[in-house]
Motif scaffolding. Structure first.
Motif, PDB file in Angstrom:
ATOM      1  N   ARG A  34      -1.893 -63.758  -0.199  1.00 58.49           N
ATOM      2  CA  ARG A  34      -2.860 -63.625  -1.293  1.00 58.49           C
ATOM      3  C   ARG A  34      -4.281 -63.514  -0.748  1.00 58.49           C
ATOM      4  O   ARG A  34      -5.123 -62.842  -1.306  1.00 58.49           O
ATOM      5  CB  ARG A  34      -2.744 -64.803  -2.244  1.00 58.49           C
ATOM      6  CG  ARG A  34      -3.664 -64.665  -3.427  1.00 58.49           C
ATOM      7  CD  ARG A  34      -3.312 -65.647  -4.474  1.00 58.49           C
ATOM      8  NE  ARG A  34      -3.201 -64.896  -5.710  1.00 58.49           N
ATOM      9  CZ  ARG A  34      -2.966 -65.416  -6.860  1.00 58.49           C
ATOM     10  NH1 ARG A  34      -2.765 -66.691  -6.970  1.00 58.49           N
ATOM     11  NH2 ARG A  34      -2.907 -64.671  -7.926  1.00 58.49           N
ATOM     12  N   GLN A  35      -4.564 -64.182   0.359  1.00 56.33           N
ATOM     13  CA  GLN A  35      -5.896 -64.145   0.961  1.00 56.33           C
ATOM     14  C   GLN A  35      -6.136 -62.872   1.768  1.00 56.33           C
ATOM     15  O   GLN A  35      -7.255 -62.542   2.081  1.00 56.33           O
ATOM     16  CB  GLN A  35      -6.084 -65.358   1.890  1.00 56.33           C
ATOM     17  CG  GLN A  35      -5.939 -66.696   1.202  1.00 56.33           C
ATOM     18  CD  GLN A  35      -6.935 -66.892   0.082  1.00 56.33           C
ATOM     19  OE1 GLN A  35      -8.079 -66.524   0.201  1.00 56.33           O
ATOM     20  NE2 GLN A  35      -6.484 -67.466  -1.028  1.00 56.33           N
ATOM     21  N   ALA A  36      -5.049 -62.167   2.105  1.00 55.06           N
ATOM     22  CA  ALA A  36      -5.184 -60.964   2.929  1.00 55.06           C
ATOM     23  C   ALA A  36      -6.082 -59.949   2.236  1.00 55.06           C
ATOM     24  O   ALA A  36      -6.257 -59.971   1.028  1.00 55.06           O
ATOM     25  CB  ALA A  36      -3.803 -60.358   3.184  1.00 55.06           C
ATOM     26  N   GLY A  37      -6.620 -59.074   3.008  1.00 52.48           N
ATOM     27  CA  GLY A  37      -7.470 -58.047   2.437  1.00 52.48           C
ATOM     28  C   GLY A  37      -7.512 -56.836   3.345  1.00 52.48           C
ATOM     29  O   GLY A  37      -6.909 -56.819   4.417  1.00 52.48           O
ATOM     30  N   TRP A  38      -8.212 -55.829   2.906  1.00 57.27           N
ATOM     31  CA  TRP A  38      -8.363 -54.616   3.703  1.00 57.27           C
ATOM     32  C   TRP A  38      -9.180 -54.922   4.948  1.00 57.27           C
ATOM     33  O   TRP A  38     -10.152 -55.668   4.884  1.00 57.27           O
ATOM     34  CB  TRP A  38      -9.065 -53.545   2.877  1.00 57.27           C
ATOM     35  CG  TRP A  38      -8.298 -53.117   1.674  1.00 57.27           C
ATOM     36  CD1 TRP A  38      -8.604 -53.410   0.372  1.00 57.27           C
ATOM     37  CD2 TRP A  38      -7.111 -52.330   1.631  1.00 57.27           C
ATOM     38  NE1 TRP A  38      -7.668 -52.857  -0.464  1.00 57.27           N
ATOM     39  CE2 TRP A  38      -6.743 -52.188   0.285  1.00 57.27           C
ATOM     40  CE3 TRP A  38      -6.317 -51.733   2.604  1.00 57.27           C
ATOM     41  CZ2 TRP A  38      -5.628 -51.468  -0.119  1.00 57.27           C
ATOM     42  CZ3 TRP A  38      -5.203 -51.021   2.203  1.00 57.27           C
ATOM     43  CH2 TRP A  38      -4.860 -50.894   0.865  1.00 57.27           C
ATOM     44  N   ALA A  39      -8.812 -54.316   6.065  1.00 55.84           N
ATOM     45  CA  ALA A  39      -9.576 -54.477   7.299  1.00 55.84           C
ATOM     46  C   ALA A  39     -10.987 -53.919   7.116  1.00 55.84           C
ATOM     47  O   ALA A  39     -11.949 -54.456   7.639  1.00 55.84           O
ATOM     48  CB  ALA A  39      -8.866 -53.777   8.456  1.00 55.84           C
ATOM     49  N   GLU A  40     -11.103 -52.852   6.371  1.00 55.54           N
ATOM     50  CA  GLU A  40     -12.383 -52.224   6.043  1.00 55.54           C
ATOM     51  C   GLU A  40     -12.440 -52.052   4.527  1.00 55.54           C
ATOM     52  O   GLU A  40     -11.476 -51.573   3.932  1.00 55.54           O
ATOM     53  CB  GLU A  40     -12.497 -50.846   6.705  1.00 55.54           C
ATOM     54  CG  GLU A  40     -12.469 -50.869   8.212  1.00 55.54           C
ATOM     55  CD  GLU A  40     -13.738 -51.478   8.796  1.00 55.54           C
ATOM     56  OE1 GLU A  40     -14.802 -51.376   8.151  1.00 55.54           O
ATOM     57  OE2 GLU A  40     -13.648 -52.059   9.881  1.00 55.54           O
ATOM     58  N   THR A  42     -13.685 -49.808   2.778  1.00 56.67           N
ATOM     59  CA  THR A  42     -13.476 -48.413   2.371  1.00 56.67           C
ATOM     60  C   THR A  42     -11.996 -48.054   2.244  1.00 56.67           C
ATOM     61  O   THR A  42     -11.659 -47.066   1.599  1.00 56.67           O
ATOM     62  CB  THR A  42     -14.140 -47.449   3.375  1.00 56.67           C
ATOM     63  OG1 THR A  42     -13.615 -47.712   4.686  1.00 56.67           O
ATOM     64  CG2 THR A  42     -15.651 -47.632   3.383  1.00 56.67           C
ATOM     65  N   HIS A  43     -11.115 -48.840   2.842  1.00 55.71           N
ATOM     66  CA  HIS A  43      -9.678 -48.555   2.755  1.00 55.71           C
ATOM     67  C   HIS A  43      -9.191 -48.548   1.305  1.00 55.71           C
ATOM     68  O   HIS A  43      -8.309 -47.777   0.945  1.00 55.71           O
ATOM     69  CB  HIS A  43      -8.862 -49.562   3.554  1.00 55.71           C
ATOM     70  CG  HIS A  43      -9.011 -49.401   5.033  1.00 55.71           C
ATOM     71  ND1 HIS A  43      -8.344 -50.204   5.924  1.00 55.71           N
ATOM     72  CD2 HIS A  43      -9.722 -48.541   5.795  1.00 55.71           C
ATOM     73  CE1 HIS A  43      -8.648 -49.854   7.161  1.00 55.71           C
ATOM     74  NE2 HIS A  43      -9.494 -48.839   7.102  1.00 55.71           N
ATOM     75  N   ALA A  44      -9.767 -49.400   0.469  1.00 54.22           N
ATOM     76  CA  ALA A  44      -9.328 -49.510  -0.925  1.00 54.22           C
ATOM     77  C   ALA A  44      -9.518 -48.212  -1.697  1.00 54.22           C
ATOM     78  O   ALA A  44      -8.800 -47.955  -2.661  1.00 54.22           O
ATOM     79  CB  ALA A  44     -10.073 -50.641  -1.623  1.00 54.22           C
ATOM     80  N   VAL A  49      -4.287 -44.336   0.023  1.00 50.51           N
ATOM     81  CA  VAL A  49      -4.058 -45.621  -0.644  1.00 50.51           C
ATOM     82  C   VAL A  49      -3.993 -45.421  -2.154  1.00 50.51           C
ATOM     83  O   VAL A  49      -3.105 -45.953  -2.828  1.00 50.51           O
ATOM     84  CB  VAL A  49      -5.165 -46.635  -0.267  1.00 50.51           C
ATOM     85  CG1 VAL A  49      -5.100 -47.870  -1.153  1.00 50.51           C
ATOM     86  CG2 VAL A  49      -5.047 -47.015   1.199  1.00 50.51           C
ATOM     87  N   LEU A  50      -4.906 -44.637  -2.689  1.00 51.40           N
ATOM     88  CA  LEU A  50      -4.938 -44.421  -4.138  1.00 51.40           C
ATOM     89  C   LEU A  50      -3.688 -43.715  -4.654  1.00 51.40           C
ATOM     90  O   LEU A  50      -3.330 -43.876  -5.822  1.00 51.40           O
ATOM     91  CB  LEU A  50      -6.196 -43.632  -4.522  1.00 51.40           C
ATOM     92  CG  LEU A  50      -7.511 -44.379  -4.273  1.00 51.40           C
ATOM     93  CD1 LEU A  50      -8.698 -43.481  -4.591  1.00 51.40           C
ATOM     94  CD2 LEU A  50      -7.579 -45.677  -5.056  1.00 51.40           C
ATOM     95  N   GLY A  72      -3.935 -54.178   0.399  1.00 57.61           N
ATOM     96  CA  GLY A  72      -3.053 -53.809   1.494  1.00 57.61           C
ATOM     97  C   GLY A  72      -1.781 -54.620   1.592  1.00 57.61           C
ATOM     98  O   GLY A  72      -1.130 -54.634   2.629  1.00 57.61           O
ATOM     99  N   VAL A  73      -1.404 -55.298   0.519  1.00 58.47           N
ATOM    100  CA  VAL A  73      -0.185 -56.105   0.518  1.00 58.47           C
ATOM    101  C   VAL A  73       1.008 -55.207   0.195  1.00 58.47           C
ATOM    102  O   VAL A  73       1.021 -54.510  -0.816  1.00 58.47           O
ATOM    103  CB  VAL A  73      -0.278 -57.259  -0.504  1.00 58.47           C
ATOM    104  CG1 VAL A  73       1.048 -58.013  -0.594  1.00 58.47           C
ATOM    105  CG2 VAL A  73      -1.416 -58.207  -0.138  1.00 58.47           C
ATOM    106  N   LEU A  74       2.001 -55.235   1.063  1.00 58.88           N
ATOM    107  CA  LEU A  74       3.248 -54.500   0.874  1.00 58.88           C
ATOM    108  C   LEU A  74       4.345 -55.519   0.602  1.00 58.88           C
ATOM    109  O   LEU A  74       4.489 -56.496   1.338  1.00 58.88           O
ATOM    110  CB  LEU A  74       3.586 -53.708   2.139  1.00 58.88           C
ATOM    111  CG  LEU A  74       4.917 -52.973   2.141  1.00 58.88           C
ATOM    112  CD1 LEU A  74       4.849 -51.762   1.219  1.00 58.88           C
ATOM    113  CD2 LEU A  74       5.284 -52.555   3.556  1.00 58.88           C
ATOM    114  N   VAL A  75       5.113 -55.305  -0.456  1.00 60.92           N
ATOM    115  CA  VAL A  75       6.247 -56.176  -0.760  1.00 60.92           C
ATOM    116  C   VAL A  75       7.500 -55.326  -0.643  1.00 60.92           C
ATOM    117  O   VAL A  75       7.576 -54.242  -1.214  1.00 60.92           O
ATOM    118  CB  VAL A  75       6.125 -56.784  -2.178  1.00 60.92           C
ATOM    119  CG1 VAL A  75       7.334 -57.647  -2.499  1.00 60.92           C
ATOM    120  CG2 VAL A  75       4.850 -57.605  -2.295  1.00 60.92           C
TER     121      VAL A  75
END
Length: 142
Positions: A34-40, A42-44, A49-50, A72-75
């Protein structure tokens, strides 16, 4: 859609169960996801990604569900992982997925499909949005 922050917790909760169902608490082992996020940041907004964020569910070689969630979470059926855009792809249609200890280069195709190549050994698999039956045609692309 599947891209919302609350959905990350909800999906992980449903995959792992809750210690106290009345409270709907997220299991502690998923707190780092849950705390993870994009490295940059701009990735979002990257085009690759979109194309996948909040879509699906996806199938990996026919095995579902896989979900591309926010930050960036993959399940996947094999556990959680991460994904990010492949910034070396000039066409902006490639992702790098990391899960189960391996990285995969995923090239997004037309009509909600992809081709994945495992970076360690070159194994190739196909994937697609799991809508019951595979699409016979893709209106709007023909």
């Amino acid at each position: 859609g599947l891209g919302g922050t609350d959905t990350v917790g909800s999906l992980l909760l449903s995959l792992g169960g809750a210690p106290e169902p009345k409270k709907g608490a997220l299991l502690p082992k998923y707190a780092s996801v849950r705390q993870a996020g994009w490295a940059e940041p701009t990735h979002a907004k990257h085009p690759s990604v979109l194309r996948v964020l909040g879509t699906g569910p996806w199938a990996w070689a026919g095995i579902a569900p896989m979900a591309f969630l926010d930050r960036g979470v993959l399940v996947s059926p094999w556990g959680t992982g991460s994904y990010r855009p492949d910034l070396t792809d000039g066409e902006q249609k490639t992702l790098i997925l990391s899960f189960v200890g391996a990285e995969h280069r995923v090239v997004l195709g037309e009509c909600n499909t992809f081709t994945s190549t495992r970076l360690s050994d070159g194994q190739v698999v196909q994937g697609w949005v799991q809508l019951g039956e595979r699409a016979r045609s893709c209106p709007g692309l023909e």
